[in-house]
Scaffold this motif. Structure first.
Motif, PDB file in Angstrom:
ATOM      1  N   THR A  91      26.324   2.999  35.394  1.00  0.00           N
ATOM      2  CA  THR A  91      26.034   4.100  36.313  1.00  0.00           C
ATOM      3  C   THR A  91      26.593   3.875  37.732  1.00  0.00           C
ATOM      4  O   THR A  91      27.264   4.750  38.276  1.00  0.00           O
ATOM      5  N   GLN A  92      26.320   2.701  38.303  1.00  0.00           N
ATOM      6  CA  GLN A  92      26.749   2.439  39.688  1.00  0.00           C
ATOM      7  C   GLN A  92      28.271   2.487  39.819  1.00  0.00           C
ATOM      8  O   GLN A  92      28.806   3.063  40.762  1.00  0.00           O
ATOM      9  N   GLU A  93      28.930   1.897  38.849  1.00  0.00           N
ATOM     10  CA  GLU A  93      30.394   1.846  38.825  1.00  0.00           C
ATOM     11  C   GLU A  93      30.981   3.275  38.755  1.00  0.00           C
ATOM     12  O   GLU A  93      31.891   3.637  39.500  1.00  0.00           O
ATOM     13  N   VAL A  94      30.388   4.089  37.871  1.00  0.00           N
ATOM     14  CA  VAL A  94      30.849   5.464  37.682  1.00  0.00           C
ATOM     15  C   VAL A  94      30.595   6.292  38.946  1.00  0.00           C
ATOM     16  O   VAL A  94      31.458   7.044  39.399  1.00  0.00           O
ATOM     17  N   LEU A  95      29.418   6.108  39.554  1.00  0.00           N
ATOM     18  CA  LEU A  95      29.097   6.842  40.784  1.00  0.00           C
ATOM     19  C   LEU A  95      30.082   6.514  41.904  1.00  0.00           C
ATOM     20  O   LEU A  95      30.570   7.409  42.594  1.00  0.00           O
ATOM     21  N   SER A  96      30.381   5.213  42.068  1.00  0.00           N
ATOM     22  CA  SER A  96      31.332   4.808  43.110  1.00  0.00           C
ATOM     23  C   SER A  96      32.699   5.421  42.862  1.00  0.00           C
ATOM     24  O   SER A  96      33.358   5.881  43.788  1.00  0.00           O
ATOM     25  N   ALA A  97      33.104   5.428  41.599  1.00  0.00           N
ATOM     26  CA  ALA A  97      34.424   5.958  41.261  1.00  0.00           C
ATOM     27  C   ALA A  97      34.504   7.450  41.584  1.00  0.00           C
ATOM     28  O   ALA A  97      35.492   7.920  42.160  1.00  0.00           O
ATOM     29  N   ILE A  98      33.461   8.212  41.250  1.00  0.00           N
ATOM     30  CA  ILE A  98      33.456   9.656  41.539  1.00  0.00           C
ATOM     31  C   ILE A  98      33.489   9.875  43.048  1.00  0.00           C
ATOM     32  O   ILE A  98      34.282  10.663  43.566  1.00  0.00           O
ATOM     33  N   HIS A  99      32.604   9.145  43.740  1.00  0.00           N
ATOM     34  CA  HIS A  99      32.499   9.236  45.191  1.00  0.00           C
ATOM     35  C   HIS A  99      33.864   9.007  45.865  1.00  0.00           C
ATOM     36  O   HIS A  99      34.327   9.829  46.656  1.00  0.00           O
ATOM     37  N   ASP A 100      34.513   7.900  45.497  1.00  0.00           N
ATOM     38  CA  ASP A 100      35.800   7.552  46.109  1.00  0.00           C
ATOM     39  C   ASP A 100      36.858   8.610  45.802  1.00  0.00           C
ATOM     40  O   ASP A 100      37.637   8.997  46.668  1.00  0.00           O
ATOM     41  N   ARG A 101      36.872   9.076  44.556  1.00  0.00           N
ATOM     42  CA  ARG A 101      37.880  10.057  44.169  1.00  0.00           C
ATOM     43  C   ARG A 101      37.702  11.364  44.946  1.00  0.00           C
ATOM     44  O   ARG A 101      38.672  11.966  45.407  1.00  0.00           O
TER      45      ARG A 101
END
Ligand code: ZN
Length: 130
Positions: A91-101
């Protein structure tokens, strides 16, 4: 004044029309931006389907739904959506990736994402079908 300065008679009406046009153009832009904010429209320079596809390409994400992108105020954009993940441990990894993108590719500064395991996503789909 223009005639005194240039001695050229058409200068006055031509400048008047140019100034009028400029005022009209900037008012139109202002009104359009205000209407977009009020209607929470997708900002004209952003494409919702492209954003959806971009999120779906992030490793670990299975699906995206309830995706919204809107203008909070001129030049400030927000996004919210549900992301179905294969593995809730990521979850945390996916959230960071969406946020950055969202920040880097689309200039969206306010991002809110609900991460869902596949089980919750099924409930969402079934409720909608009723
Ligand atoms: Zn959902």
């Amino acid at each position: 004044v223009t005639i005194l300065a240039t001695g050229w008679y058409p200068a006055d009406p031509i400048i008047s029309v140019l100034v009028g046009g400029l005022i009209l153009w900037s008012s139109f832009k202002l009104v359009k931006e205000s209407v977009d904010v009020l209607l929470e429209a997708v900002p004209s320079h952003l494409d919702l389907e492209e954003i959806r596809a971009s999120i779906q390409r992030i490793p670990g994400i299975e699906a995206v739904h309830d995706l919204h992108v809107w203008t909070v105020t001129s030049g400030y954009f927000a996004m919210s959506g549900h992301a179905v993940v294969e593995d809730v441990e990521r979850t945390q990894e996916v959230l960071s990736a969406i946020h950055d993108r969202m920040h880097e590719e689309y200039g969206i500064s306010h991002v809110t994402v609900q991460v869902e395991p596949r089980a919750i996503y099924q409930i969402d789909v079934e409720e909608r079908a009723q």
